[in-house]
Write an enzyme that holds these catalytic residues in place. Structure first.
Site, PDB file in Angstrom:
ATOM      1  N   GLU A   1      -6.869   3.190   1.913  1.00  0.00           N
ATOM      2  CA  GLU A   1      -5.438   2.901   1.770  1.00  0.00           C
ATOM      3  C   GLU A   1      -4.678   4.167   1.367  1.00  0.00           C
ATOM      4  OE1 GLU A   1      -2.748  -0.258  -0.891  1.00  0.00           O
ATOM      5  OE2 GLU A   1      -4.844   0.116  -1.394  1.00  0.00           O
TER       6      GLU A   1
ATOM      7  N   LYS B   1       0.836  -3.935   5.007  1.00  0.00           N
ATOM      8  CA  LYS B   1       0.181  -4.724   3.961  1.00  0.00           C
ATOM      9  C   LYS B   1       1.035  -5.935   3.604  1.00  0.00           C
ATOM     10  CE  LYS B   1      -1.889  -3.893  -0.643  1.00  0.00           C
ATOM     11  NZ  LYS B   1      -2.095  -2.823  -1.655  1.00  0.00           N
TER      12      LYS B   1
ATOM     13  N   CYS C   1      -6.410  -3.701   1.202  1.00  0.00           N
ATOM     14  CA  CYS C   1      -6.683  -3.896  -0.227  1.00  0.00           C
ATOM     15  C   CYS C   1      -6.360  -5.302  -0.730  1.00  0.00           C
ATOM     16  CB  CYS C   1      -5.959  -2.823  -1.047  1.00  0.00           C
ATOM     17  SG  CYS C   1      -6.766  -2.510  -2.642  1.00  0.00           S
TER      18      CYS C   1
END
Length: 530
Positions: free
Chosen positions: A41, A107, A143
């Protein structure tokens, strides 16, 4: 198909340097027969860039880096980076192949607790991303997305046959097990194999431990990277699943903390360009552990230990300090502070006339030591490491502008009981800490016959109360109900509350629990809540 998981150590803000690392990793991956390289990330910028993310020219530098990566042929790159689209910013991953952008994922779930502030910077994404390579459909998530059901399920519904997870997941105790458990749940829910790549390295108070891995559809770890080290982890996909590959051994619970502390010191000093470190050596267990960590992180040639004895310093404290520096081979000096102390007391005598001796005189000794260390730091350019532990930070048993003076607090998130465990683990590797340092009752040695337990509960009790109140958010009533003495609980909580002003002025230090006294501790100094 062969994946390469690029577990590497970026530097926040060094976009050009991070890009070069990714290009080098891509070439290594191609040489190893990999078809797809997956970075962590925000790999292009490092995690977290914090308020750099509010600067427009930061995104122009990221865009230029992506253009440079586009020029690489022969491998598919899945690269983590921030992106600004109009007035919105996203935590993104872009898929690049032979000069083409195959897609960009944003994300979906933005963590805004513990050490995370992603809602400050980013807009959540709304759509899954699935791309195809060699007939295999690969879904991308980032994540926090893997810690919930929906993003993985949406990728599966979009046709994904395997998931690629880009992570900047910071270390705390037992974090590796938590990651494995969470990813296993997603494997079981979706029936998909999952490849999880994580950052490695220290960034201010955060330590990223790597430990990237791949799980097959049954939720079994089939490939495992080591902790706290760069690694290009190769994972093969065949017959609809990831197949067995490299399995690095994972550290035990105490070793993992020691590794994290070493990593935090190494990268804070190295990434900020300090030539080395200084620390005050007292003959006590905290400074001994700090010295051992510093040497393991930087090498003996970059460490300078200074013993500053007073009238109350025991001879064995000096002897043990000399013994330890001889074992480690670091630069060592002794500077007696009593003549300076007497000069201060003479200057203050008119103001102190008729007043009883109290902690003022003890704190003065500590502050003289802080002044000496900072003078040596200014002259040499070396950073002062403070040696106080989390138990002391909780109760305020540290002197502002004294033993708290410095640039990096190595044990800031390490409870006193864990200090002893870490010393014993380190000595089991090679005995660098004299045994008497570990077995002696702890003392600040600022007055005659002083020991810590004169005014504090036993450390096993103190640390248990601290863990429950600070790390688990339990109330005093709940802690007392567990069997702890009400007087002890109230004392620890009171000391915690009245010393918040000290913690605000303490240097940063590596976080190794789920709640340290850093970004994830935000309590008002002026506060009457009881």
């Amino acid at each position: 198909m062969r994946l390469a998981l690029a577990q590497f150590n970026p530097v926040v803000g060094d976009i050009a340097g991070n890009t070069r690392k990714i290009l080098d990793l891509a070439r290594d991956a191609m040489a190893a027969g990999a078809d797809v390289l997956v970075t962590p990330e925000l790999a292009l910028t490092g995690y977290s860039p914090e308020d750099l993310l509010l600067r427009d020219h930061f995104y122009r530098a990221v865009s230029n880096a992506l253009d440079e990566l586009l020029e690489l042929d022969g491998i598919t790159l899945v690269v983590g980076h921030p992106v600004k689209l109009g007035n919105e910013r996203f935590n993104a991953a872009t898929v690049l192949r032979d000069g083409n952008r195959l897609g960009q994922y944003h994300k979906m779930l933005l963590p805004n607790d513990e050490v995370f502030d992603e809602c400050r910077y980013f807009t959540p994404g709304a759509s899954p991303l699935v791309f195809e390579h060699k007939g295999v459909k690969l879904g991308v998530v980032i994540c926090e997305d893997i810690w919930s059901v929906e993003p993985a399920a949406e990728a599966q519904e979009a046709g994904a046959e395997a998931l690629l997870v880009l992570n900047a997941s910071p270390f705390h105790r037992n974090k590796i097990e938590a990651r494995h458990d969470t990813v296993r749940y997603r494997c079981q829910e979706t029936g998909l194999p999952i490849a999880y790549v994580n950052l490695v390295g220290g960034q201010d108070e955060l330590v990223f431990d790597g430990a990237s891995f791949a799980m097959n559809r049954a939720g079994e770890v089939v490939a495992q990277a080591p902790t706290c080290a760069d690694e290009l982890l190769l994972v093969d996909f065949a017959g609809g699943d990831f197949v067995a590959g490299k399995q690095a051994a994972l550290p035990g619970p105490v070793e993992s903390v020691y590794q994290a502390l070493v990593t935090g010191v190494r990268d804070y000093i190295g990434k900020n360009g300090f030539p080395g470190v200084l620390l005050g050596l007292s003959g006590g267990v905290d400074s001994a552990l700090t010295l051992a960590i510093a040497v393991d992180a930087l090498g003996a040639d970059k460490v300078h230990a200074v013993m500053m004895p007073s009238r109350y310093t025991a001879d064995i404290s000096v002897d043990d300090s000399r013994d330890m520096v001889a074992r480690l081979g670091v630069k060592y000096d002794e500077i007696a502070i009593w003549p300076m102390y007497e000069s201060f007391m003479a200057a203050l005598a008119p103001n102190f006339a008729g007043l009883a001796v109290d902690t003022t005189e003890e704190n003065l000794q500590s502050r003289i030591r802080g002044v000496l260390l900072m003078a040596l730091s200014n002259k040499s350019g070396k950073l002062v490491l403070t040696t106080g532990n989390k138990s002391e930070m909780t109760t305020g048993y540290a002197t502002l502008y004294g033993d708290m003076a410095g640039g990096f607090a190595v044990l800031k998130d390490v409870a006193k009981t864990l200090v002893y465990q870490l010393c014993e683990w380190r000595n089991a590797q090679s005995e660098v800490i004299p045994l008497r340092i570990i077995t002696r009752p702890p003392s600040a040695e600022l007055r005659p016959d002083q020991v810590d337990q004169d005014s504090l509960p036993p450390y096993d009790v103190l640390d248990a109360i601290m863990a429950r109140y600070v790390e688990d958010n339990r109330s005093t009533e709940e802690i007392v109900a567990e069997g702890y003495a009400e007087a002890d609980v109230k004392k620890v909580v009171r000391l915690l509350k009245i010393n918040e002003y000290k913690r605000r002025q303490a240097p940063v230090g590596p976080r190794i629990t789920q709640r340290g006294f850093g970004k994830d501790w935000r309590y008002p100094i002026t506060n009457r809540f009881s």
